[in-house]
Design a protein around this motif. Structure first.
Motif, PDB file in Angstrom:
ATOM      1  N   ARG A  90      19.059  -3.920 -11.435  1.00 44.50           N
ATOM      2  CA  ARG A  90      19.796  -3.709 -10.651  1.00 44.50           C
ATOM      3  C   ARG A  90      19.468  -2.617  -9.618  1.00 44.50           C
ATOM      4  O   ARG A  90      18.758  -1.615  -9.684  1.00 44.50           O
ATOM      5  CB  ARG A  90      20.457  -3.035 -11.315  1.00 44.50           C
ATOM      6  CG  ARG A  90      22.430  -3.190 -11.447  1.00 44.50           C
ATOM      7  CD  ARG A  90      23.048  -3.199 -11.652  1.00 44.50           C
ATOM      8  NE  ARG A  90      23.436  -4.007 -12.804  1.00 44.50           N
ATOM      9  CZ  ARG A  90      24.325  -3.543 -14.166  1.00 44.50           C
ATOM     10  NH1 ARG A  90      25.032  -2.016 -13.854  1.00 44.50           N
ATOM     11  NH2 ARG A  90      24.298  -3.655 -14.787  1.00 44.50           N
ATOM     12  N   GLY A  91      19.836  -2.703  -8.582  1.00 46.56           N
ATOM     13  CA  GLY A  91      19.429  -1.386  -7.394  1.00 46.56           C
ATOM     14  C   GLY A  91      18.753  -0.882  -7.021  1.00 46.56           C
ATOM     15  O   GLY A  91      18.254  -0.559  -5.688  1.00 46.56           O
ATOM     16  N   GLU A 109      18.053  -5.269  -2.267  1.00 46.69           N
ATOM     17  CA  GLU A 109      18.924  -4.567  -1.643  1.00 46.69           C
ATOM     18  C   GLU A 109      18.668  -4.674  -0.520  1.00 46.69           C
ATOM     19  O   GLU A 109      20.294  -5.997   0.678  1.00 46.69           O
ATOM     20  CB  GLU A 109      19.683  -2.709  -1.852  1.00 46.69           C
ATOM     21  CG  GLU A 109      19.783  -2.907  -3.405  1.00 46.69           C
ATOM     22  CD  GLU A 109      21.090  -3.429  -3.297  1.00 46.69           C
ATOM     23  OE1 GLU A 109      22.051  -3.351  -3.359  1.00 46.69           O
ATOM     24  OE2 GLU A 109      20.670  -4.014  -4.903  1.00 46.69           O
ATOM     25  N   ARG A 149      21.287  -7.621   2.885  1.00 45.56           N
ATOM     26  CA  ARG A 149      21.994  -7.041   3.704  1.00 45.56           C
ATOM     27  C   ARG A 149      21.343  -8.127   4.875  1.00 45.56           C
ATOM     28  O   ARG A 149      21.871  -8.727   5.224  1.00 45.56           O
ATOM     29  CB  ARG A 149      21.075  -5.714   4.240  1.00 45.56           C
ATOM     30  CG  ARG A 149      21.582  -4.825   3.148  1.00 45.56           C
ATOM     31  CD  ARG A 149      21.222  -3.201   4.111  1.00 45.56           C
ATOM     32  NE  ARG A 149      20.262  -2.860   4.024  1.00 45.56           N
ATOM     33  CZ  ARG A 149      19.690  -2.420   2.862  1.00 45.56           C
ATOM     34  NH1 ARG A 149      20.578  -1.772   1.679  1.00 45.56           N
ATOM     35  NH2 ARG A 149      18.588  -1.862   2.731  1.00 45.56           N
ATOM     36  N   THR A 165      19.496  -7.818 -11.753  1.00 45.49           N
ATOM     37  CA  THR A 165      19.704  -8.962 -10.937  1.00 45.49           C
ATOM     38  C   THR A 165      19.363 -10.169 -10.435  1.00 45.49           C
ATOM     39  O   THR A 165      17.702  -9.746 -10.679  1.00 45.49           O
ATOM     40  CB  THR A 165      20.800  -8.521 -10.042  1.00 45.49           C
ATOM     41  OG1 THR A 165      21.333  -6.459  -9.868  1.00 45.49           O
ATOM     42  CG2 THR A 165      21.769  -8.806  -8.906  1.00 45.49           C
TER      43      THR A 165
END
Ligand SMILES: Cc1cc2nc3c(=O)[nH]c(=O)nc-3n(C[C@H](O)[C@H](O)[C@H](O)COP(=O)(O)OP(=O)(O)OC[C@H]3O[C@@H](n4cnc5c(N)ncnc54)[C@H](O)[C@@H]3O)c2cc1C
Length: 368
Positions: free
Chosen positions: A88-89, A94, A98, A129
């Protein structure tokens, strides 16, 4: 004299010959063994086509354009979907999201519970994730390359069998000599020779492209329902492809193996490689603990320092273009590479990202 000779009918060369001919050039495509042959890097049964490339938007754009072109070649794209998993992250995940939002790439973000519910065979202890690309999937690689070369021949590309003999790396190239003595003259020579580029161009390419051994395993895994899966939680960088076109469940580890010679390297997997693959499989798919290995392949990556492709004029040969450095992710981009090379030959501006000057000898991989 013809306009262009393309040497090498892998995925880059076949699409380049096709796109050059479509742009009105006279073209010969020379191939030593055969389009998509088992020693070439395009020679495997399947390759992943995904849109996610972290912040490297250019590759997402190229993958989007290429997917449309692959779909036109009906039958070789398999819309299995592609699932990414990352902690996650994770910055790569990420950044991918985007770019997806910016470019309108269809995707779904999955929580760890979603992943567990939808893909019960997949096991994670970590907080992960998932990113699902429902419109991506896999390409039937060697068959697709052969089809592109056939299409190039159909529209007028002369396909010539034989290996091009080495030549001195200096000045303007007037002609190439193909085994059994035939010579071909052209205005422009393009060399998408995959892992053979360092051998044909020891001075210009040499250690700028490193060729590594990459084993692949097919496990008998009936009942495992998965899209293509790419794991970013682990430095081994594993990915799996579900059974396609008569093949079984494919597993490969993306980390670079030892140096490999595409002519003489053994294509048999070792006991150590087999143990590594099985260890990974069992961690993530415990139900496959005893799944038999049905088939294996040994292919090779030809990687640049960063993982960016090398697409540029030879530094000391004005009418020679080097096209390669697929770096373990080039297959999907074949159509976009062909389009880009065709533009360069026509005088379009080059992108410094693919330049010879930025291909260093020390490895600092940043593109996956
Ligand atoms: C195990 C593995 C998994 C991969 N997975 C993926 C994936 O999932 N998704 C993805 O997008 N990419 C993937 N890749 C990367 C991708 O397959 C390669 O980047 C791509 O196939 C490289 O194509 P190429 O045309 O540059 O080289 P090649 O396919 O090797 O083609 C070069 C051709 O040139 C010919 N040749 C060489 N020298 C001469 C000569 N002197 N005269 C005449 N002909 C010559 C050869 O016979 C060969 O056919 C993977 C690669 C491997 C090895």
């Amino acid at each position: 004299m013809i306009d262009c000779v393309v040497v090498g009918a892998g995925v880059f060369g076949s699409w380049t010959a096709l796109r050059l001919r479509q742009a009105g050039r006279t073209v010969a495509l020379v191939e030593a063994i055969g389009p998509g042959n088992p020693k070439s890097s395009s020679g495997g049964a399947s390759r992943v086509i995904r849109m996610g490339y972290g912040a490297d938007e250019i590759y997402t754009r190229w993958a989007m354009r290429s997917l449309a072109a692959w779909k036109e070649l009906s039958g070789f794209f398999q819309n299995t979907g592609v699932l990414w998993t990352a902690r996650r992250g994770h910055p790569y995940g990420e950044a991918t999201l985007r770019v997806f939002r910016k470019l309108g790439v269809a995707h779904e973000v999955l929580s760890v519970d979603d992943v567990r519910r939808r893909y019960p065979a997949l096991h994670f202890e970590e907080e992960i994730t998932g990113i699902l690309e429902p419109e991506s999937g896999a390409l039937l690689a060697n068959q697709a390359v052969a089809a592109v070369a056939r299409e190039a021949a159909r529209i007028g590309v002369e396909v010539v069998e034989g290996a091009v003999a080495p030549f001195p790396e200096e000045g303007r190239l007037e002609r190439i000599i193909i085994e059994r003595g035939r010579a071909l003259e052209a205005e422009t020579f393009i060399f998408p020779c995959g892992p053979w580029l360092p051998k044909l161009f020891p001075q210009a390419v040499g250690r700028r492209i490193r060729v590594t051994r990459q084993p692949i395993f097919y496990f008998d895994a009936p009942g495992i329902a998965m899209p293509v899966w790419i794991d970013f939680t682990d430095p081994r960088g594993a990915y799996t492809i579900p059974p396609l076109d008569g093949k079984c469940f494919k597993l490969a580890l993306d980390r670079h193996g030892p140096p490999f010679d595409p002519d003489s390297g053994s294509r048999f997997v070792t006991a150590e490689e087999t143990a590594d693959a099985r260890a990974f499989l069992v961690e993530r798919f415990p139900a496959l603990r005893n799944a038999p290995i049905v088939e294996t392949e040994v292919c090779q990556y030809e990687s640049t320092s960063s993982g960016d492709f090398l697409i540029d004029r030879h530094p000391s040969m004005s009418n020679v273009w080097l096209v390669g450095g697929g770096s373990g992710h080039g297959f999907k981009h074949g159509p976009a590479v062909g389009e880009y090379v065709t533009g360069l030959i026509g005088g379009a501006e080059s992108d410094p990202r693919f330049s010879w000057a930025s291909r260093l000898e020390a490895a600092t991989r940043s593109v996956y």
